[in-house]
Write a protein that holds these residues in place. Structure first.
Motif, mmCIF file in Angstrom:
data_model
loop_
_atom_site.group_PDB
_atom_site.id
_atom_site.type_symbol
_atom_site.label_atom_id
_atom_site.label_comp_id
_atom_site.label_asym_id
_atom_site.label_seq_id
_atom_site.Cartn_x
_atom_site.Cartn_y
_atom_site.Cartn_z
ATOM 1 N N PRO A 1 2.062 47.055 14.745
ATOM 2 C CA PRO A 1 3.301 46.374 15.125
ATOM 3 C C PRO A 1 3.925 45.683 13.917
ATOM 4 O O PRO A 1 3.223 45.198 13.031
ATOM 5 C CB PRO A 1 2.856 45.359 16.174
ATOM 6 C CG PRO A 1 1.394 45.207 15.995
ATOM 7 C CD PRO A 1 0.890 46.472 15.367
ATOM 8 N N ARG A 2 5.248 45.653 13.891
ATOM 9 C CA ARG A 2 5.968 44.986 12.813
ATOM 10 C C ARG A 2 6.492 43.649 13.319
ATOM 11 O O ARG A 2 6.721 43.472 14.499
ATOM 12 C CB ARG A 2 7.153 45.848 12.355
ATOM 13 C CG ARG A 2 6.737 47.148 11.696
ATOM 14 C CD ARG A 2 6.203 46.880 10.286
ATOM 15 N NE ARG A 2 5.749 48.091 9.653
ATOM 16 C CZ ARG A 2 6.422 48.733 8.715
ATOM 17 N NH1 ARG A 2 7.591 48.306 8.330
ATOM 18 N NH2 ARG A 2 5.914 49.801 8.158
ATOM 19 N N TRP A 3 6.693 42.718 12.391
ATOM 20 C CA TRP A 3 7.166 41.389 12.722
ATOM 21 C C TRP A 3 8.533 41.146 12.124
ATOM 22 O O TRP A 3 8.785 41.449 10.971
ATOM 23 C CB TRP A 3 6.178 40.339 12.228
ATOM 24 C CG TRP A 3 4.800 40.572 12.767
ATOM 25 C CD1 TRP A 3 4.453 40.807 14.075
ATOM 26 C CD2 TRP A 3 3.578 40.628 12.031
ATOM 27 N NE1 TRP A 3 3.096 40.990 14.188
ATOM 28 C CE2 TRP A 3 2.527 40.879 12.945
ATOM 29 C CE3 TRP A 3 3.261 40.467 10.687
ATOM 30 C CZ2 TRP A 3 1.206 40.977 12.565
ATOM 31 C CZ3 TRP A 3 1.936 40.563 10.309
ATOM 32 C CH2 TRP A 3 0.928 40.824 11.246
ATOM 33 N N THR A 4 9.421 40.598 12.931
ATOM 34 C CA THR A 4 10.744 40.210 12.436
ATOM 35 C C THR A 4 10.608 38.880 11.712
ATOM 36 O O THR A 4 9.630 38.159 11.880
ATOM 37 C CB THR A 4 11.754 40.065 13.589
ATOM 38 O OG1 THR A 4 11.259 39.103 14.509
ATOM 39 C CG2 THR A 4 12.012 41.383 14.276
ATOM 40 N N SER B 1 2.469 34.400 8.206
ATOM 41 C CA SER B 1 3.368 33.380 8.764
ATOM 42 C C SER B 1 4.544 34.012 9.517
ATOM 43 O O SER B 1 5.192 33.340 10.313
ATOM 44 C CB SER B 1 3.883 32.451 7.665
ATOM 45 O OG SER B 1 4.878 33.067 6.863
ATOM 46 N N TYR B 2 4.817 35.290 9.286
ATOM 47 C CA TYR B 2 5.896 35.995 9.982
ATOM 48 C C TYR B 2 5.401 36.661 11.262
ATOM 49 O O TYR B 2 6.161 37.375 11.913
ATOM 50 C CB TYR B 2 6.512 37.097 9.110
ATOM 51 C CG TYR B 2 6.952 36.661 7.739
ATOM 52 C CD1 TYR B 2 7.572 35.443 7.512
ATOM 53 C CD2 TYR B 2 6.762 37.504 6.644
ATOM 54 C CE1 TYR B 2 7.976 35.068 6.240
ATOM 55 C CE2 TYR B 2 7.164 37.138 5.381
ATOM 56 C CZ TYR B 2 7.768 35.921 5.188
ATOM 57 O OH TYR B 2 8.169 35.566 3.924
ATOM 58 N N CYS C 1 7.817 43.457 8.738
ATOM 59 C CA CYS C 1 6.560 43.675 8.013
ATOM 60 C C CYS C 1 5.386 43.697 8.975
ATOM 61 O O CYS C 1 5.485 43.279 10.125
ATOM 62 C CB CYS C 1 6.351 42.576 6.967
ATOM 63 S SG CYS C 1 6.206 40.922 7.661
ATOM 64 N N SER C 2 4.280 44.203 8.476
ATOM 65 C CA SER C 2 2.981 44.107 9.128
ATOM 66 C C SER C 2 1.988 43.870 7.997
ATOM 67 O O SER C 2 2.374 43.837 6.828
ATOM 68 C CB SER C 2 2.637 45.389 9.892
ATOM 69 O OG SER C 2 2.304 46.432 8.992
ATOM 70 N N GLY D 1 10.716 52.370 4.237
ATOM 71 C CA GLY D 1 9.407 52.049 4.779
ATOM 72 C C GLY D 1 8.369 52.177 3.689
ATOM 73 O O GLY D 1 8.280 53.211 3.027
ATOM 74 N N CYS D 2 7.598 51.117 3.497
ATOM 75 C CA CYS D 2 6.630 51.081 2.398
ATOM 76 C C CYS D 2 5.237 50.727 2.909
ATOM 77 O O CYS D 2 5.078 49.871 3.775
ATOM 78 C CB CYS D 2 7.047 50.032 1.365
ATOM 79 S SG CYS D 2 8.695 50.284 0.677
ATOM 80 N N ARG D 3 4.254 51.385 2.331
ATOM 81 C CA ARG D 3 2.847 51.069 2.602
ATOM 82 C C ARG D 3 2.414 50.031 1.581
ATOM 83 O O ARG D 3 2.658 50.187 0.381
ATOM 84 C CB ARG D 3 2.000 52.334 2.475
ATOM 85 C CG ARG D 3 0.516 52.132 2.747
ATOM 86 C CD ARG D 3 -0.229 53.452 2.697
ATOM 87 N NE ARG D 3 -0.161 54.083 1.396
ATOM 88 C CZ ARG D 3 -1.001 53.845 0.386
ATOM 89 N NH1 ARG D 3 -1.981 52.981 0.534
ATOM 90 N NH2 ARG D 3 -0.879 54.478 -0.762
ATOM 91 N N LEU D 4 1.798 48.959 2.037
ATOM 92 C CA LEU D 4 1.317 47.904 1.148
ATOM 93 C C LEU D 4 0.002 48.351 0.525
ATOM 94 O O LEU D 4 -0.984 48.580 1.218
ATOM 95 C CB LEU D 4 1.134 46.621 1.952
ATOM 96 C CG LEU D 4 1.024 45.320 1.221
ATOM 97 C CD1 LEU D 4 2.176 45.099 0.250
ATOM 98 C CD2 LEU D 4 0.963 44.165 2.218
ATOM 99 N N VAL D 5 0.011 48.515 -0.801
ATOM 100 C CA VAL D 5 -1.165 48.995 -1.528
ATOM 101 C C VAL D 5 -2.017 47.823 -2.008
ATOM 102 O O VAL D 5 -3.236 47.845 -1.900
ATOM 103 C CB VAL D 5 -0.734 49.876 -2.729
ATOM 104 C CG1 VAL D 5 -1.934 50.332 -3.535
ATOM 105 C CG2 VAL D 5 0.078 51.071 -2.248
ATOM 106 N N GLU D 6 -1.361 46.797 -2.564
ATOM 107 C CA GLU D 6 -2.034 45.590 -3.040
ATOM 108 C C GLU D 6 -1.164 44.403 -2.679
ATOM 109 O O GLU D 6 0.061 44.511 -2.644
ATOM 110 C CB GLU D 6 -2.187 45.604 -4.569
ATOM 111 C CG GLU D 6 -3.098 46.663 -5.116
ATOM 112 C CD GLU D 6 -3.103 46.649 -6.646
ATOM 113 O OE1 GLU D 6 -2.869 45.583 -7.257
ATOM 114 O OE2 GLU D 6 -3.326 47.713 -7.230
#
Length: 116
Positions: free
Chosen positions: A12-15, A109-110, A37-38, A93-98
């Motif tokens: 799930p993503r957060w606004t 916090s979001y 984001c997630s 859309g981006c995958r968080l790598v680090e």
């Protein structure tokens, strides 16, 4: 954004309740705004197309409500998709790598699921 992109989300993503600016870490150039984001990914709106497969080192800067100081978190992302969301803006859309501990704290916090 197409339905197929939404259907591909694993988490799930957060606004956001505040504006989060996104900068390229190396040259401090403004890239765009964080849309949602997630803990595993980010969606960034930008005026420029970001090619899938591109890796970016980013600084995310926000000024949260009721806090006097801005927060800056660093991270590395890999662009997974890029699509027009308005005539002048792309959704990326981006995958968080680090991610730094500050960025992880900012994302937590979001944590208000979209639609809640």
């Amino acid at each position: 954004m197409s339905t197929s992109v939404i259907d591909q989300r694993m988490h799930p993503r957060w606004t956001l309740k505040s504006s989060v600016s996104v900068f390229e870490q190396q040259n401090k150039e403004y890239l765009g705004l964080l849309v949602d984001c997630s803990e595993q990914g980010l969606m960034i709106s930008s005026y420029d197309y970001l090619a899938p497969g591109t890796r970016l080192q980013l600084d995310l800067v926000d000024i949260p409500p009721n806090i006097d100081n801005r927060r800056t978190g660093q991270g590395v992302v890999e662009v997974v998709w890029s699509d027009k969301i308005t005539p002048s803006l792309y959704g990326n859309g981006c995958r968080l790598v680090e991610s730094s501990s500050m960025l992880q704290s900012m994302i937590r916090s979001y944590s208000h699921p979209v639609g809640s």
